[in-house]
Write a protein that holds these residues in place. Structure first.
Motif, PDB file in Angstrom:
ATOM      1  N   GLU A  94      -0.629  -8.382  -4.044  1.00 42.78           N
ATOM      2  CA  GLU A  94      -1.371  -7.157  -3.762  1.00 42.78           C
ATOM      3  C   GLU A  94      -0.800  -6.009  -4.588  1.00 42.78           C
ATOM      4  O   GLU A  94       0.311  -5.537  -4.313  1.00 42.78           O
ATOM      5  CB  GLU A  94      -1.281  -6.856  -2.268  1.00 42.78           C
ATOM      6  CG  GLU A  94      -1.963  -5.598  -1.833  1.00 42.78           C
ATOM      7  CD  GLU A  94      -3.439  -5.603  -2.146  1.00 42.78           C
ATOM      8  OE1 GLU A  94      -3.887  -4.659  -2.818  1.00 42.78           O
ATOM      9  OE2 GLU A  94      -4.132  -6.543  -1.745  1.00 42.78           O
ATOM     10  N   PHE A  96      -1.372  -2.853  -4.665  1.00 39.53           N
ATOM     11  CA  PHE A  96      -1.036  -1.655  -3.892  1.00 39.53           C
ATOM     12  C   PHE A  96       0.365  -1.751  -3.290  1.00 39.53           C
ATOM     13  O   PHE A  96       1.099  -0.759  -3.231  1.00 39.53           O
ATOM     14  CB  PHE A  96      -2.070  -1.416  -2.787  1.00 39.53           C
ATOM     15  CG  PHE A  96      -1.686  -0.305  -1.851  1.00 39.53           C
ATOM     16  CD1 PHE A  96      -1.653   1.016  -2.283  1.00 39.53           C
ATOM     17  CD2 PHE A  96      -1.338  -0.579  -0.539  1.00 39.53           C
ATOM     18  CE1 PHE A  96      -1.281   2.037  -1.430  1.00 39.53           C
ATOM     19  CE2 PHE A  96      -0.970   0.436   0.324  1.00 39.53           C
ATOM     20  CZ  PHE A  96      -0.941   1.754  -0.117  1.00 39.53           C
ATOM     21  N   GLN A  99       2.847  -0.793  -5.794  1.00 39.34           N
ATOM     22  CA  GLN A  99       2.852   0.666  -5.946  1.00 39.34           C
ATOM     23  C   GLN A  99       3.611   1.324  -4.794  1.00 39.34           C
ATOM     24  O   GLN A  99       4.402   2.244  -5.010  1.00 39.34           O
ATOM     25  CB  GLN A  99       1.423   1.208  -6.011  1.00 39.34           C
ATOM     26  CG  GLN A  99       0.716   0.841  -7.288  1.00 39.34           C
ATOM     27  CD  GLN A  99      -0.727   1.298  -7.285  1.00 39.34           C
ATOM     28  OE1 GLN A  99      -1.404   1.293  -6.263  1.00 39.34           O
ATOM     29  NE2 GLN A  99      -1.208   1.686  -8.463  1.00 39.34           N
ATOM     30  N   LEU A 100       3.385   0.843  -3.597  1.00 40.82           N
ATOM     31  CA  LEU A 100       4.069   1.409  -2.436  1.00 40.82           C
ATOM     32  C   LEU A 100       5.570   1.120  -2.493  1.00 40.82           C
ATOM     33  O   LEU A 100       6.388   1.952  -2.107  1.00 40.82           O
ATOM     34  CB  LEU A 100       3.458   0.845  -1.153  1.00 40.82           C
ATOM     35  CG  LEU A 100       3.647   1.644   0.109  1.00 40.82           C
ATOM     36  CD1 LEU A 100       3.124   3.056  -0.042  1.00 40.82           C
ATOM     37  CD2 LEU A 100       2.967   0.955   1.266  1.00 40.82           C
ATOM     38  N   ALA A 114      -2.867   7.695  -0.936  1.00 41.92           N
ATOM     39  CA  ALA A 114      -2.938   6.289  -1.360  1.00 41.92           C
ATOM     40  C   ALA A 114      -3.185   5.370  -0.167  1.00 41.92           C
ATOM     41  O   ALA A 114      -4.013   4.461  -0.230  1.00 41.92           O
ATOM     42  CB  ALA A 114      -1.649   5.896  -2.087  1.00 41.92           C
ATOM     43  N   VAL A 115      -2.474   5.616   0.921  1.00 39.83           N
ATOM     44  CA  VAL A 115      -2.650   4.790   2.122  1.00 39.83           C
ATOM     45  C   VAL A 115      -4.051   5.021   2.700  1.00 39.83           C
ATOM     46  O   VAL A 115      -4.714   4.071   3.123  1.00 39.83           O
ATOM     47  CB  VAL A 115      -1.549   5.077   3.161  1.00 39.83           C
ATOM     48  CG1 VAL A 115      -1.840   4.362   4.474  1.00 39.83           C
ATOM     49  CG2 VAL A 115      -0.186   4.658   2.612  1.00 39.83           C
ATOM     50  N   ARG A 117      -6.790   5.794   1.075  1.00 43.47           N
ATOM     51  CA  ARG A 117      -7.752   5.056   0.243  1.00 43.47           C
ATOM     52  C   ARG A 117      -7.775   3.578   0.618  1.00 43.47           C
ATOM     53  O   ARG A 117      -8.838   2.972   0.735  1.00 43.47           O
ATOM     54  CB  ARG A 117      -7.419   5.217  -1.246  1.00 43.47           C
ATOM     55  CG  ARG A 117      -7.930   6.488  -1.873  1.00 43.47           C
ATOM     56  CD  ARG A 117      -7.811   6.474  -3.394  1.00 43.47           C
ATOM     57  NE  ARG A 117      -6.452   6.253  -3.869  1.00 43.47           N
ATOM     58  CZ  ARG A 117      -5.523   7.204  -4.012  1.00 43.47           C
ATOM     59  NH1 ARG A 117      -5.802   8.445  -3.713  1.00 43.47           N
ATOM     60  NH2 ARG A 117      -4.321   6.904  -4.467  1.00 43.47           N
ATOM     61  N   GLN A 118      -6.588   3.006   0.804  1.00 40.99           N
ATOM     62  CA  GLN A 118      -6.512   1.597   1.204  1.00 40.99           C
ATOM     63  C   GLN A 118      -7.159   1.389   2.572  1.00 40.99           C
ATOM     64  O   GLN A 118      -7.907   0.429   2.776  1.00 40.99           O
ATOM     65  CB  GLN A 118      -5.062   1.121   1.238  1.00 40.99           C
ATOM     66  CG  GLN A 118      -4.439   0.944  -0.118  1.00 40.99           C
ATOM     67  CD  GLN A 118      -5.097  -0.176  -0.897  1.00 40.99           C
ATOM     68  OE1 GLN A 118      -5.283  -1.276  -0.382  1.00 40.99           O
ATOM     69  NE2 GLN A 118      -5.435   0.087  -2.141  1.00 40.99           N
ATOM     70  N   GLU A 121     -10.882   1.402   2.197  1.00 37.99           N
ATOM     71  CA  GLU A 121     -11.370   0.163   1.576  1.00 37.99           C
ATOM     72  C   GLU A 121     -11.327  -1.012   2.551  1.00 37.99           C
ATOM     73  O   GLU A 121     -12.255  -1.819   2.604  1.00 37.99           O
ATOM     74  CB  GLU A 121     -10.550  -0.170   0.327  1.00 37.99           C
ATOM     75  CG  GLU A 121     -10.859   0.741  -0.840  1.00 37.99           C
ATOM     76  CD  GLU A 121     -10.119   0.342  -2.107  1.00 37.99           C
ATOM     77  OE1 GLU A 121      -9.880  -0.865  -2.306  1.00 37.99           O
ATOM     78  OE2 GLU A 121      -9.790   1.256  -2.885  1.00 37.99           O
ATOM     79  N   TRP A 164      -4.491  -5.211   8.286  1.00 38.29           N
ATOM     80  CA  TRP A 164      -4.318  -4.177   7.266  1.00 38.29           C
ATOM     81  C   TRP A 164      -4.617  -2.795   7.839  1.00 38.29           C
ATOM     82  O   TRP A 164      -3.897  -1.827   7.584  1.00 38.29           O
ATOM     83  CB  TRP A 164      -5.257  -4.429   6.081  1.00 38.29           C
ATOM     84  CG  TRP A 164      -4.637  -5.162   4.946  1.00 38.29           C
ATOM     85  CD1 TRP A 164      -4.728  -6.503   4.691  1.00 38.29           C
ATOM     86  CD2 TRP A 164      -3.843  -4.621   3.894  1.00 38.29           C
ATOM     87  NE1 TRP A 164      -4.036  -6.819   3.545  1.00 38.29           N
ATOM     88  CE2 TRP A 164      -3.485  -5.677   3.032  1.00 38.29           C
ATOM     89  CE3 TRP A 164      -3.396  -3.337   3.590  1.00 38.29           C
ATOM     90  CZ2 TRP A 164      -2.713  -5.503   1.903  1.00 38.29           C
ATOM     91  CZ3 TRP A 164      -2.620  -3.156   2.453  1.00 38.29           C
ATOM     92  CH2 TRP A 164      -2.285  -4.225   1.628  1.00 38.29           C
TER      93      TRP A 164
END
Length: 178
Positions: A94, A96, A99-100, A114-115, A117-118, A121, A164
């Motif tokens: 993953e 993301f 990135q995290l 960012a979180v 946006r996830q 989604e 998630w």
């Protein structure tokens, strides 16, 4: 697993064109496997060249002929052999999360965005999976019985999205607390 077995599996259910296959893919296995339109067509051609698929052209008015693919006996046998082999568990891949993992380069606001946006989604994916699940539950009982195992993959996808979402909601609460 390679795309080839996803293609063979979907064509085992019903013959179809590349376009039909891509739509079927999006409505079924996309919750655990991804492929671009180009990858799908390359795999169809490769499988046809290997003798695992037949291809019949259907004339269309005002359009190029439609190529409809179906499994050959060899394709069905290849699928049968593959499905009986043990499959290794796969680790999560993953982007993301990478990135995290490097998130110390983000401000708190950037991390929160960012979180969020996830989260958005994954909520959209969950909604899509729940719609697919409704279609399955409203389908013919004979089809439900035949594809019971396939349906279990969708149910796992639903649970994964719920996980998630719960995780991202927790992350946002923590980020809000500072």
């Amino acid at each position: 697993m390679s795309l080839r077995y996803a293609v063979l599996t979907l064509l085992d259910i019903e013959p179809g064109s590349g376009y039909d296959l891509k739509r079927r893919f999006e409505r079924s296995v996309s919750h655990f496997w991804s492929a671009s339109h180009q990858q799908m067509y390359r795999e169809l051609h490769r499988l046809h060249d290997e003798g695992l698929l037949d291809c019949a052209e259907q004339p269309q008015e005002g359009k190029p002929d439609k190529k409809v693919y179906s499994l050959t006996d060899s394709g069905r046998e290849a699928l049968r052999e593959w499905v009986q082999r043990p499959a290794p568990a796969q680790k999560i891949r993953e982007p993301f999360l990478i990135q995290l993992f490097a998130g110390h380069h983000l401000s708190r606001d950037q991390a929160r965005d960012a979180v969020q946006r996830q989260l958005d989604e994954h909520r959209a994916l969950l909604d899509s999976y729940l719609e697919q699940n409704e279609r399955v539950l409203n389908s013919d009982s004979e089809l439900q019985e035949r594809y019971w195992l396939a349906h279990q993959t969708l149910l796992l996808g639903i649970e994964a999205e719920r996980t998630w979402i719960a995780w991202a909601e927790r992350m946002l609460r923590e980020l809000e607390r500072g």
